[in-house]
Design a protein around this motif. Sequence first.
Motif, PDB file in Angstrom:
ATOM      1  N   LEU A  59      -9.383  -4.257  -2.829  1.00 36.34           N
ATOM      2  CA  LEU A  59      -8.485  -3.673  -1.756  1.00 36.34           C
ATOM      3  C   LEU A  59      -7.090  -4.079  -1.895  1.00 36.34           C
ATOM      4  O   LEU A  59      -6.633  -5.197  -2.397  1.00 36.34           O
ATOM      5  N   LYS A  60      -6.024  -3.474  -1.743  1.00 35.22           N
ATOM      6  CA  LYS A  60      -4.591  -3.661  -1.831  1.00 35.22           C
ATOM      7  C   LYS A  60      -4.083  -3.106  -0.550  1.00 35.22           C
ATOM      8  O   LYS A  60      -4.072  -2.193  -0.313  1.00 35.22           O
ATOM      9  N   VAL A  61      -3.459  -4.429   0.181  1.00 40.07           N
ATOM     10  CA  VAL A  61      -2.881  -4.010   1.383  1.00 40.07           C
ATOM     11  C   VAL A  61      -1.230  -4.204   1.352  1.00 40.07           C
ATOM     12  O   VAL A  61      -0.964  -5.411   1.023  1.00 40.07           O
ATOM     13  N   THR A  62      -0.594  -3.239   1.679  1.00 34.32           N
ATOM     14  CA  THR A  62       0.878  -3.460   1.562  1.00 34.32           C
ATOM     15  C   THR A  62       1.306  -3.507   3.110  1.00 34.32           C
ATOM     16  O   THR A  62       0.833  -2.394   3.914  1.00 34.32           O
ATOM     17  N   LEU A 109     -10.031  -0.004   8.086  1.00 41.07           N
ATOM     18  CA  LEU A 109      -9.510  -1.172   7.725  1.00 41.07           C
ATOM     19  C   LEU A 109      -7.885  -1.493   8.105  1.00 41.07           C
ATOM     20  O   LEU A 109      -7.650  -2.542   8.505  1.00 41.07           O
ATOM     21  N   ALA A 110      -7.189  -0.420   8.374  1.00 39.86           N
ATOM     22  CA  ALA A 110      -6.054  -0.500   8.585  1.00 39.86           C
ATOM     23  C   ALA A 110      -6.290  -1.096  10.321  1.00 39.86           C
ATOM     24  O   ALA A 110      -5.097  -1.979  10.410  1.00 39.86           O
ATOM     25  N   THR A 126      -4.873   0.729  -0.576  1.00 41.87           N
ATOM     26  CA  THR A 126      -5.450   1.257  -1.798  1.00 41.87           C
ATOM     27  C   THR A 126      -6.891   0.766  -1.742  1.00 41.87           C
ATOM     28  O   THR A 126      -7.035  -0.462  -1.939  1.00 41.87           O
ATOM     29  N   ILE A 127      -7.762   1.628  -1.594  1.00 45.34           N
ATOM     30  CA  ILE A 127      -9.013   1.127  -2.350  1.00 45.34           C
ATOM     31  C   ILE A 127      -9.379   1.582  -3.459  1.00 45.34           C
ATOM     32  O   ILE A 127      -9.181   2.701  -4.247  1.00 45.34           O
ATOM     33  N   ARG A 133     -13.384   2.627 -11.601  1.00 41.30           N
ATOM     34  CA  ARG A 133     -11.911   2.388 -12.159  1.00 41.30           C
ATOM     35  C   ARG A 133     -10.873   3.152 -11.611  1.00 41.30           C
ATOM     36  O   ARG A 133      -9.819   3.631 -12.563  1.00 41.30           O
ATOM     37  N   VAL A 134     -10.874   3.734 -10.392  1.00 41.49           N
ATOM     38  CA  VAL A 134      -9.822   4.646 -10.045  1.00 41.49           C
ATOM     39  C   VAL A 134      -9.625   4.292  -8.515  1.00 41.49           C
ATOM     40  O   VAL A 134     -10.624   3.703  -7.923  1.00 41.49           O
ATOM     41  N   ALA A 135      -8.372   4.321  -8.005  1.00 43.83           N
ATOM     42  CA  ALA A 135      -8.215   4.524  -6.597  1.00 43.83           C
ATOM     43  C   ALA A 135      -8.835   5.917  -5.672  1.00 43.83           C
ATOM     44  O   ALA A 135      -8.831   6.729  -6.287  1.00 43.83           O
ATOM     45  N   VAL A 136      -9.445   5.539  -4.734  1.00 44.51           N
ATOM     46  CA  VAL A 136     -10.088   6.532  -3.966  1.00 44.51           C
ATOM     47  C   VAL A 136      -9.741   6.388  -2.289  1.00 44.51           C
ATOM     48  O   VAL A 136      -9.198   5.400  -2.094  1.00 44.51           O
TER      49      VAL A 136
END
Length: 163
Positions: A59-62, A109-110, A126-127, A133-136
């Motif tokens: 996970l990428k959290v901005t 998640l948010a 971003t998941i 190997r892709v963002a979903v």
Amino acid sequence: IVIMNNNGVYRGDEKNLDLTKRLVAAPELLRFVKNYLDERRLVGTVLEVIKPGYVEISLKVTLVRRTVGQSDRVKREIEDRLRRYLHPLVGGRDGKGWTFGRAVYKTDLAHLVEDVPGVEVIDAITIFDEDKRVAVENVRLEPSELIYLVNVAVVERVREEIV
């Protein structure tokens, strides 16, 4: 039947739980459970004892923070909350474990991250499906699958940086 190991942690003792470990039962345990149940099953009943399949995600959290400072504390708390929420034993909305086959949605998640003190708003989540190997947008699971959270990256902005 899907069997997983609890790594020696029992209800009420979740503080000692390592949220980064994958819970996988030993082959000996699977054989023992299968043999035990096989002797007791009804004739014609098909019995399958397996370990859970894991779908690996990162996970990428901005996010936008309310204040300057305490960046490390906010990042640690976000990672801990996400790992705990997606964990097979202590995860889910009720804290009783992530349900086998339950999909992962960004909205869930948010809401979790927005409740962390110091977080003003989520800019993006971003998941990343580690297997594909892709963002979903979301992660759908098979009935015998669970989520394994590989990595959590938190990118933060202070309000003044937003244009």
